[in-house]
Design a protein around this motif. Structure first.
Motif, short mmCIF file in Angstrom:
data_model
loop_
_atom_site.label_atom_id
_atom_site.label_comp_id
_atom_site.label_asym_id
_atom_site.label_seq_id
_atom_site.Cartn_x
_atom_site.Cartn_y
_atom_site.Cartn_z
N ARG A 1 74.62 7.04 -51.64
CA ARG A 1 75.89 7.67 -51.25
C ARG A 1 76.57 6.96 -50.09
NH1 ARG A 1 76.27 14.13 -50.36
NH2 ARG A 1 78.42 13.83 -49.74
N ALA B 1 79.47 11.16 -46.87
CA ALA B 1 78.13 11.66 -47.25
C ALA B 1 77.86 13.02 -46.61
CB ALA B 1 77.05 10.64 -46.89
N CYS C 1 76.98 16.86 -46.05
CA CYS C 1 76.10 17.86 -46.64
C CYS C 1 75.66 18.80 -45.53
CB CYS C 1 74.90 17.19 -47.29
SG CYS C 1 73.95 16.19 -46.16
N GLU D 1 61.16 19.84 -51.94
CA GLU D 1 61.32 21.06 -52.74
C GLU D 1 60.01 21.52 -53.37
OE1 GLU D 1 63.18 18.31 -53.08
OE2 GLU D 1 65.19 18.90 -52.44
N ASP E 1 65.80 20.94 -45.30
CA ASP E 1 66.23 19.75 -46.06
C ASP E 1 67.75 19.72 -46.19
OD1 ASP E 1 66.05 17.42 -47.51
OD2 ASP E 1 65.43 18.38 -49.38
N LEU E 2 68.23 18.58 -46.66
CA LEU E 2 69.66 18.43 -46.89
C LEU E 2 70.04 19.07 -48.22
CD1 LEU E 2 70.07 14.68 -45.89
CD2 LEU E 2 70.52 16.71 -44.51
N VAL E 3 71.15 19.77 -48.21
CA VAL E 3 71.66 20.39 -49.43
C VAL E 3 73.10 19.93 -49.61
CG1 VAL E 3 72.18 22.56 -50.60
CG2 VAL E 3 70.18 22.41 -49.11
N SER E 4 73.38 19.45 -50.81
CA SER E 4 74.76 19.03 -51.09
C SER E 4 75.37 19.99 -52.10
CB SER E 4 74.73 17.58 -51.56
OG SER E 4 76.01 17.13 -51.79
N THR E 5 75.02 19.84 -53.37
CA THR E 5 75.56 20.77 -54.38
C THR E 5 74.72 22.04 -54.50
OG1 THR E 5 74.22 19.77 -56.09
CG2 THR E 5 76.44 18.86 -55.80
N GLY E 6 73.47 21.96 -54.09
CA GLY E 6 72.54 23.09 -54.26
C GLY E 6 71.79 23.02 -55.59
N ASN E 7 72.10 22.01 -56.42
CA ASN E 7 71.48 21.92 -57.75
C ASN E 7 69.97 21.70 -57.69
OD1 ASN E 7 73.94 22.27 -58.93
ND2 ASN E 7 74.33 20.09 -59.32
N THR E 8 69.52 20.90 -56.72
CA THR E 8 68.08 20.61 -56.64
C THR E 8 67.31 21.88 -56.28
OG1 THR E 8 68.67 18.39 -55.89
CG2 THR E 8 66.36 19.02 -55.65
P1 AMP Z 1 71.87 18.61 -54.13
O1 AMP Z 1 71.04 18.89 -55.35
O2 AMP Z 1 73.22 18.02 -54.46
O3 AMP Z 1 71.98 19.83 -53.24
O4 AMP Z 1 71.13 17.49 -53.29
C1 AMP Z 1 69.89 17.76 -52.70
C2 AMP Z 1 68.98 16.56 -52.69
O5 AMP Z 1 69.68 15.39 -52.32
C3 AMP Z 1 67.88 16.77 -51.68
O6 AMP Z 1 66.69 16.19 -52.14
C4 AMP Z 1 68.42 16.10 -50.44
O7 AMP Z 1 67.36 15.59 -49.62
C5 AMP Z 1 69.31 14.99 -51.00
N1 AMP Z 1 70.57 14.86 -50.26
C6 AMP Z 1 71.65 15.65 -50.35
N2 AMP Z 1 72.65 15.21 -49.58
C7 AMP Z 1 72.20 14.09 -48.99
C8 AMP Z 1 72.76 13.14 -48.06
N3 AMP Z 1 73.99 13.27 -47.58
N4 AMP Z 1 71.99 12.12 -47.65
C9 AMP Z 1 70.73 11.97 -48.12
N5 AMP Z 1 70.13 12.82 -49.00
C10 AMP Z 1 70.86 13.86 -49.43
#
Ligand code: AMP
Length: 217
Positions: A13, A94, A96, A149, A162-169
């Motif tokens: 990213r 990037a 989150c 996770e 942990d980092l959350v972006s979309t929440g999908n993981t």
């Molecule tokens: P998501 O499923 O989009 O919420 O993304 C979550 C996964 O992506 C987790 O394993 C996070 O560690 C990783 N992640 C999300 N955003 C970032 C970011 N900006 N930089 C690095 N890792 C990220």
């Protein structure tokens, strides 16, 4: 004489979202690091090169002057305590959130009362420790390097940070976020000595990045 510039970036990213900023400064990579697997990527400027390093190593390369500047996530920078780094600009890329997450059905409210003891797995032990100290919750921190996770699913930890972006993981692994720790985005980091010695080459790039960022907001 034109100063040699080395820029440290991590794949993924940050790399993808930095390319438009570099392009705005007239800098384009002449190869794709994913395709070429090269760690030193030349650009259309003979004196400017990109180095591809792990996200957590960007501050180290810049701190020691192996790169003049780089782009690193706030998550990495909070964990890395180093001198010699100038952080002039939040690039707002990037983006989150750093969150506390637990298995669905886990009673986090009860488990995180002041005085309680919680097992927390994270790649970010300093950030996690500070967060729970602020709440008065005792934590046993377990340092992990990836796939956090998994930890609550197999009984390694009660919670993860942990980092959350979309929440999908989280969703895919039957977890949910229960607490916001800090908003994260990427930051420009510059070697302090390089900024002085190569000011004429570096400052215009910082200015273009700042302008491009402001147009994004
Ligand atoms: P998501 O499923 O989009 O919420 O993304 C979550 C996964 O992506 C987790 O394993 C996070 O560690 C990783 N992640 C999300 N955003 C970032 C970011 N900006 N930089 C690095 N890792 C990220």
């Amino acid at each position: 004489m034109t100063a040699q510039l080395t820029i440290a970036l991590s794949k993924g990213r940050i790399y993808e979202e930095t390319l438009p900023l570099l392009a705005a400064s007239g800098i384009t990579a002449i190869e794709d690091p994913v395709q070429s697997r090269k760690l030193i990527i030349n650009t259309n400027h003979e004196n400017i090169r990109l180095i591809i390093v792990r996200a957590t190593d960007v501050p180290t390369y810049v701190q020691y002057g192996a790169a003049d500047f780089g782009i690193a996530g706030k998550d990495v920078l909070i964990e890395h305590d180093g001198n010699g780094l100038y952080q002039p600009l939040n690039l707002n890329i990037a983006r989150c959130r750093m969150m506390v997450a637990v298995r669905k059905g886990f009673d986090y409210v009860a488990a995180s009362q002041p005085g309680c003891r919680l097992r927390v797995a994270s790649k970010y032990p300093n950030i996690a420790a500070e967060h729970f100290a602020g709440k008065g919750v005792h934590v046993d921190l377990i340092k992990l390097y990836g796939s956090m996770e998994l930890a609550p699913l197999v009984g390694l930890a009660d919670a993860i940070v942990d980092l959350v972006s979309t929440g999908n993981t989280l969703q895919a692994n039957n977890l949910h976020a229960v607490e916001h720790v800090v908003d994260i985005s990427s930051q420009l980091v510059v070697n302090k000595a390089a900024l002085k010695l190569k000011y004429a080459a570096i400052q215009p790039i910082i200015d273009v990045f700042a302008h491009a960022r402001n147009q994004e907001i």
